[in-house]
Enzyme design. Sequence first.
Site, PDB file in Angstrom:
ATOM      1  N   LYS A  22       0.837  -1.207   0.000  1.00  0.00           N
ATOM      2  CA  LYS A  22       0.000   0.000   0.000  1.00  0.00           C
ATOM      3  C   LYS A  22       0.870   1.255   0.000  1.00  0.00           C
ATOM      4  O   LYS A  22       0.668   2.171  -0.802  1.00  0.00           O
ATOM      5  CB  LYS A  22      -0.885   0.001   1.262  1.00  0.00           C
ATOM      6  CG  LYS A  22      -1.535   1.335   1.563  1.00  0.00           C
ATOM      7  CD  LYS A  22      -2.427   1.280   2.780  1.00  0.00           C
ATOM      8  CE  LYS A  22      -1.747   1.479   4.113  1.00  0.00           C
ATOM      9  NZ  LYS A  22      -1.472   2.877   4.493  1.00  0.00           N
ATOM     10  N   ASN A  23       1.839   1.298   0.929  1.00  0.00           N
ATOM     11  CA  ASN A  23       2.573   2.547   1.119  1.00  0.00           C
ATOM     12  C   ASN A  23       3.570   2.837   0.005  1.00  0.00           C
ATOM     13  O   ASN A  23       4.127   3.919  -0.054  1.00  0.00           O
ATOM     14  CB  ASN A  23       3.242   2.550   2.499  1.00  0.00           C
ATOM     15  CG  ASN A  23       2.191   2.637   3.595  1.00  0.00           C
ATOM     16  OD1 ASN A  23       1.029   2.976   3.315  1.00  0.00           O
ATOM     17  ND2 ASN A  23       2.571   2.321   4.816  1.00  0.00           N
ATOM     18  N   CYS A 117      -5.467  12.660  12.668  1.00  0.00           N
ATOM     19  CA  CYS A 117      -6.177  11.437  12.302  1.00  0.00           C
ATOM     20  C   CYS A 117      -6.161  10.534  13.519  1.00  0.00           C
ATOM     21  O   CYS A 117      -5.682  10.935  14.576  1.00  0.00           O
ATOM     22  CB  CYS A 117      -5.543  10.761  11.092  1.00  0.00           C
ATOM     23  SG  CYS A 117      -4.015   9.924  11.488  1.00  0.00           S
ATOM     24  N   ARG A 122      -0.159  14.210  13.396  1.00  0.00           N
ATOM     25  CA  ARG A 122       0.432  13.962  12.068  1.00  0.00           C
ATOM     26  C   ARG A 122       0.624  15.229  11.241  1.00  0.00           C
ATOM     27  O   ARG A 122      -0.060  15.454  10.233  1.00  0.00           O
ATOM     28  CB  ARG A 122      -0.387  12.926  11.304  1.00  0.00           C
ATOM     29  CG  ARG A 122      -0.351  11.587  11.975  1.00  0.00           C
ATOM     30  CD  ARG A 122      -0.972  10.524  11.124  1.00  0.00           C
ATOM     31  NE  ARG A 122      -0.097  10.069  10.067  1.00  0.00           N
ATOM     32  CZ  ARG A 122      -0.421   9.095   9.225  1.00  0.00           C
ATOM     33  NH1 ARG A 122      -1.580   8.498   9.327  1.00  0.00           N
ATOM     34  NH2 ARG A 122       0.408   8.713   8.285  1.00  0.00           N
ATOM     35  N   ARG A 400      -8.771  -0.563   4.060  1.00  0.00           N
ATOM     36  CA  ARG A 400      -7.889   0.472   3.508  1.00  0.00           C
ATOM     37  C   ARG A 400      -6.557  -0.107   3.065  1.00  0.00           C
ATOM     38  O   ARG A 400      -5.932   0.422   2.147  1.00  0.00           O
ATOM     39  CB  ARG A 400      -7.602   1.545   4.574  1.00  0.00           C
ATOM     40  CG  ARG A 400      -8.786   2.378   4.921  1.00  0.00           C
ATOM     41  CD  ARG A 400      -8.394   3.463   5.862  1.00  0.00           C
ATOM     42  NE  ARG A 400      -7.394   4.337   5.228  1.00  0.00           N
ATOM     43  CZ  ARG A 400      -6.977   5.481   5.725  1.00  0.00           C
ATOM     44  NH1 ARG A 400      -7.449   5.895   6.879  1.00  0.00           N
ATOM     45  NH2 ARG A 400      -6.084   6.210   5.093  1.00  0.00           N
TER      46      ARG A 400
HETATM   47  N1  EPU Z   1       5.769  14.123  11.303  1.00  0.00           N
HETATM   48  C1  EPU Z   1       5.821  15.448  11.679  1.00  0.00           C
HETATM   49  N2  EPU Z   1       5.980  16.373  10.684  1.00  0.00           N
HETATM   50  C2  EPU Z   1       6.085  16.037   9.374  1.00  0.00           C
HETATM   51  C3  EPU Z   1       6.015  14.671   9.000  1.00  0.00           C
HETATM   52  C4  EPU Z   1       5.859  13.724  10.001  1.00  0.00           C
HETATM   53  O1  EPU Z   1       5.742  15.796  12.857  1.00  0.00           O
HETATM   54  O2  EPU Z   1       6.228  16.928   8.518  1.00  0.00           O
HETATM   55  C5  EPU Z   1       5.582  13.106  12.344  1.00  0.00           C
HETATM   56  C6  EPU Z   1       4.231  12.402  12.196  1.00  0.00           C
HETATM   57  O3  EPU Z   1       3.209  13.130  12.862  1.00  0.00           O
HETATM   58  C7  EPU Z   1       4.502  11.054  12.820  1.00  0.00           C
HETATM   59  C8  EPU Z   1       5.969  10.796  12.499  1.00  0.00           C
HETATM   60  O4  EPU Z   1       6.539  12.066  12.178  1.00  0.00           O
HETATM   61  O5  EPU Z   1       4.334  11.142  14.211  1.00  0.00           O
HETATM   62  C9  EPU Z   1       6.200   9.816  11.359  1.00  0.00           C
HETATM   63  O6  EPU Z   1       5.619  10.298  10.187  1.00  0.00           O
HETATM   64  P1  EPU Z   1       6.072   9.846   8.715  1.00  0.00           P
HETATM   65  O7  EPU Z   1       6.063  11.086   7.880  1.00  0.00           O
HETATM   66  O8  EPU Z   1       7.309   9.040   8.776  1.00  0.00           O
HETATM   67  O9  EPU Z   1       4.895   8.883   8.329  1.00  0.00           O
HETATM   68  P2  EPU Z   1       3.857   9.053   7.142  1.00  0.00           P
HETATM   69  O10 EPU Z   1       4.570   9.332   5.876  1.00  0.00           O
HETATM   70  O11 EPU Z   1       2.772   9.970   7.553  1.00  0.00           O
HETATM   71  C10 EPU Z   1       3.990   6.526   6.471  1.00  0.00           C
HETATM   72  C11 EPU Z   1       3.021   5.412   6.275  1.00  0.00           C
HETATM   73  C12 EPU Z   1       2.487   4.940   7.611  1.00  0.00           C
HETATM   74  C13 EPU Z   1       3.671   4.467   8.444  1.00  0.00           C
HETATM   75  C14 EPU Z   1       4.684   5.620   8.591  1.00  0.00           C
HETATM   76  C15 EPU Z   1       5.923   5.233   9.351  1.00  0.00           C
HETATM   77  C16 EPU Z   1       2.040   5.907   4.140  1.00  0.00           C
HETATM   78  C17 EPU Z   1       0.840   6.279   3.367  1.00  0.00           C
HETATM   79  N3  EPU Z   1       1.905   5.873   5.448  1.00  0.00           N
HETATM   80  O12 EPU Z   1       3.274   7.580   7.095  1.00  0.00           O
HETATM   81  O13 EPU Z   1       1.630   3.830   7.344  1.00  0.00           O
HETATM   82  O14 EPU Z   1       3.224   4.069   9.714  1.00  0.00           O
HETATM   83  O15 EPU Z   1       5.080   6.070   7.274  1.00  0.00           O
HETATM   84  O16 EPU Z   1       6.535   4.141   8.759  1.00  0.00           O
HETATM   85  O17 EPU Z   1       3.089   5.629   3.573  1.00  0.00           O
HETATM   86  C18 EPU Z   1      -0.069   2.289   7.791  1.00  0.00           C
HETATM   87  O18 EPU Z   1       0.200   1.767   6.700  1.00  0.00           O
HETATM   88  O19 EPU Z   1      -0.838   1.738   8.629  1.00  0.00           O
HETATM   89  C19 EPU Z   1       0.531   3.589   8.124  1.00  0.00           C
HETATM   90  C20 EPU Z   1       0.067   4.374   9.085  1.00  0.00           C
END
Ligand code: EPU
Length: 427
Positions: A22-23, A117, A122, A400
């Site tokens: 998915k990701n 969320c 996030r 999802r």
């Molecule tokens: N964060 C910030 N500021 C930012 C970006 C992130 O504070 O600008 C914080 C977030 O709030 C969070 C942490 O940093 O607490 C990690 O966020 P990250 O950006 O690494 O995660 P993401 O890109 O939002 C993706 C996956 C998630 C997975 C995480 C970590 C997708 C669509 N989602 O999220 O997948 O848990 O990386 O590996 O790629 C899931 O599949 O169930 C899922 C939640």
Amino acid sequence: MDIIRVEGGHHLEGSVSVSGAKNSALKLMAATLLAPGATTLTNVPNISDVHVMGKVLKGIGATIDVLDEHTLRIDTSSVDSWEAPYELVAKMRASTAVMGPLLGRFGKAKIAMPGGCNLGARKIDMHILGLEALGVEFDTEHGYIYADARAGLTGTNVTLEFASVGATENLIMASVRATGTTVIDNAAREPEIVDLASMLNEMGAKISGAGTPVVTIEGVPELHPVEHRVVGDRIEAGTFLVAGALMAGPAGVEVIGFNPMHLNMVIRKFEAMGISFERTADGLKVSRVERIEPIDIQTLPFPGFPTDMQPQAMTVSALADGNSIITENIFENRFMFASELVRMGADIHIESHHAMIHGVSGFSGAQVSSPDLRGGAALVIAGLTAEGITEVSAVHHIARGYERFVEKLSSLGAHVEHASVPDPDLD
Ligand code: EPU
């Protein structure tokens, strides 16, 4: 109301194939915006988040042909708008992944501001700081982010405060079309980022270092469409391996269609819990664990233990012979599922981002609700081991990210089904 009903206590045996990640698929779909023409993605999971990303792309003028259940041909030649609207971003935060490619190709993007969320606040501040360094100007108004790079994107050095997956991806996708070289330091290293960089390189980008903390992107004037296969879903694989570890019959459960190297830390921690794995030609086979050892796990960016496997690991540790501790470092709200597991007899005490888990001898079937995608899947697995019937509601969360979750578990011998029950709100 749709639920998943599980009758516990039945052994699992056989082989199950995981879908594309998915990701990865969501970001690869967004990245097709960078290459005018028709890009074909194979091994795309048929899950609702992919459908939402399809709507985002169609909304801005892309056409999508579904060549077969797992193959999409996405033509972005006639994209003529730059907006990810609120109703889609609110449904799926990953819609914000179109920001980088829209800036890379058109120099502008209008993205609904994602609110919090069920995993927490996030924020996307790191995406914005990084893009600003590349020359993007931001404005926010009426709940939308207006990003403007029409003066051009210029390569630069960006150091991320935290190895954010989404920020790394948006920065890579914007900088592939920048003038000059961009270096992202403290970049996320997840296999899905490597997959994204591979596809962009096939399209003509010049990205090196993906999968390491320093990613270097030399801007190029244009990218061309390609055909690309989505990497196998390591988290779906890990989820089925947990199901097998808890409930496999004598023949074990084999999980195929992914790269076991992507689960190194998960396997290491699970082995420490007493679970044994065997490499097969196509994947990994897991045997049912006799006695579960307690464990200390903390979630960290890749190659650390993935937050997306934390609820499944907690389910195993809740049945351990002793006390475990799990520390969640990535998302502030990812323990919500623990209180549902407590309804099934688990003994878990949460203190800030630590969970203290006192192992119990078994779960008892109960009515529980999926708080989110991975928590929902973990509750279904808990139900497989439980005495009696478990009914998991709010199963749209599971849809999802898990393609045919119920059907795949059934094919292994689980007694699990989709069912409809009257919605309590309507009574
Ligand atoms: N964060 C910030 N500021 C930012 C970006 C992130 O504070 O600008 C914080 C977030 O709030 C969070 C942490 O940093 O607490 C990690 O966020 P990250 O950006 O690494 O995660 P993401 O890109 O939002 C993706 C996956 C998630 C997975 C995480 C970590 C997708 C669509 N989602 O999220 O997948 O848990 O990386 O590996 O790629 C899931 O599949 O169930 C899922 C939640």
